[in-house]
Design an enzyme around this catalytic site. Structure first.
Site, short mmCIF file in Angstrom:
data_model
loop_
_atom_site.label_atom_id
_atom_site.label_comp_id
_atom_site.label_asym_id
_atom_site.label_seq_id
_atom_site.Cartn_x
_atom_site.Cartn_y
_atom_site.Cartn_z
CG MET A 101 46.74 78.24 24.00
SD MET A 101 45.29 77.23 24.18
CE MET A 101 44.06 78.54 24.06
CB SER A 102 53.18 77.31 26.10
OG SER A 102 54.22 76.70 26.84
CB SER A 103 52.53 72.89 29.45
OG SER A 103 51.86 72.08 28.52
CG HIS B 150 48.91 69.53 24.36
ND1 HIS B 150 48.96 70.27 25.52
CD2 HIS B 150 50.19 69.27 24.03
CE1 HIS B 150 50.21 70.43 25.88
NE2 HIS B 150 50.99 69.84 25.00
CG LEU C 176 46.96 66.75 27.52
CD1 LEU C 176 45.97 65.67 27.06
CD2 LEU C 176 48.16 66.80 26.59
N GLY D 292 51.98 66.03 28.42
CA GLY D 292 50.85 66.23 29.33
C GLY D 292 50.60 67.70 29.61
N GLY E 293 52.82 70.50 17.01
CA GLY E 293 52.39 71.89 16.89
C GLY E 293 53.44 72.75 16.21
CG ASP F 40 57.09 73.39 20.67
OD1 ASP F 40 57.75 74.08 21.45
OD2 ASP F 40 55.97 72.94 20.97
O1 PAF Z 1 56.68 69.16 22.39
C1 PAF Z 1 56.71 68.39 23.37
O2 PAF Z 1 55.81 68.36 24.21
C2 PAF Z 1 57.89 67.43 23.52
O3 PAF Z 1 59.08 68.02 23.12
C3 PAF Z 1 57.66 66.07 22.83
C4 PAF Z 1 57.56 66.22 21.32
C5 PAF Z 1 56.40 65.41 23.36
C6 PAF Z 1 58.85 65.14 23.11
O4 PAF Z 1 58.99 64.90 24.47
#
Ligand code: PAF
Length: 288
Positions: free
Chosen positions: A193-195, A46, A42, A40, A156, A159
């Site tokens: 971009m990252s939450s 995402h 987002l 989430g 993405g 990561d």
């Molecule tokens: O990258 C993420 O947001 C999380 O590590 C994932 C892949 C949804 C697993 O919880």
């Protein structure tokens, strides 16, 4: 579900049985399914995954689940940004089909005692400072893949280590899914971009793009024939001067095995994780 004008209405599903029923209905009509696992909060990174799923599959299922098993007790599970209404409206705007938003009890029933461990790939880089992390990710992602049984699942490249781990895990466990990596989406100044960028103060936000710049500089030096050790040492000094610290790692690695490399004599990636105030940022770039 389609409205009169042909747009789809997002369906919010909170239990595995309803998710499976939905996917079964699509399968009966020979339609393909793309899965986008998220926690989430987002952002455009995402949404690029959702768009990639909608471009190559008939239906997109986005999962929103802040997975407790990938956070250590001292990490930011409680503080992790959550805004379900905003997430759902972004998914609706893209005409995504289903948001799977399970409560914790649906994913981890009482007595849950199984975990998925991927060895080797998970030991260095983020695995060295967050030893619990990839076990939690591999476990929850394998559950999500088995629950939704998608044709493709989208992750993405930001990561990057996670992408390699999930790819290996799906291959090793014969989970019939194609894992698709999607390029990192960046702010105009280069910050990935990252939450977790939400945590940055205005001063930290101004300093944060130095991480991407340092990674690009290291990649350019390696392409010009410099060794990793020299390029990384210079990058470390620049990051520290920009206010980063501690720096968990800056490494040059083989792009698929993630073995450290001294020179970029094969497809390579420069990866880093560094703290800026209370925020831990990660990023990576390809060499060449
Ligand atoms: O990258 C993420 O947001 C999380 O590590 C994932 C892949 C949804 C697993 O919880």
């Amino acid at each position: 579900m389609r409205t009169g004008d042909g747009a789809k209405t997002l369906e919010v599903v909170r239990d595995v049985a309803s998710l499976r029923a939905k996917v079964r209905e699509w399968r009966r009509q020979d339609e393909t399914v793309g899965l986008i696992p998220t926690m989430g909060a987002l952002h455009d990174g995402h949404l690029a995954l959702v768009k990639a799923a909608l471009d190559s599959c008939d239906h997109a299922v986005t999962t929103i689940f802040v997975n407790p098993t990938q956070f250590a007790p001292n990490e930011d599970f409680e503080a992790y940004p959550r805004d379900e209404a905003d997430d759902l409206s972004k998914l609706q705007a893209l005409s995504a089909d289903v948001a799977f938003v399970p409560p914790v009890e649906e994913m981890y029933a009482d007595g849950f005692s199984t975990s998925v461990a991927v060895s080797g790939l998970t030991e260095g880089l983020c695995g060295a400072t967050r030893p619990h992390f990839f076990g939690g990710v591999a476990t929850v992602v394998s559950k999500l893949l088995l629950q939704a049984l998608p044709d493709k699942a989208f992750f993405g490249e930001k990561d990057y280590q996670q992408l390699q781990v999930v790819t290996r895990m799906a291959r090793d466990l014969d989970i019939p899914v194609e894992i698709v990596g999607v390029p990192t989406v960046r702010e105009a100044d280069g910050l990935a971009m990252s939450s977790r960028n939400w945590y940055l103060s205005p001063e930290e936000r101004a300093a944060a793009p130095a991480l991407y710049k340092v990674l690009c500089d290291i990649a350019a030096k390696l392409s010009a024939g410099q060794t990793s050790a020299a390029a990384i040492a210079e990058g470390r000094t620049v990051l520290e001067a920009a206010g980063f610290g501690p720096i968990d790692y800056i490494e040059v690695c083989d792009a698929s095995s993630l073995e450290p490399l001294e020179t970029a004599d094969r497809p390579a990636r420069v990866l880093a994780a560094a703290h800026l105030g209370r925020t831990r940022l990660i990023d990576n770039v390809a060499v060449g």
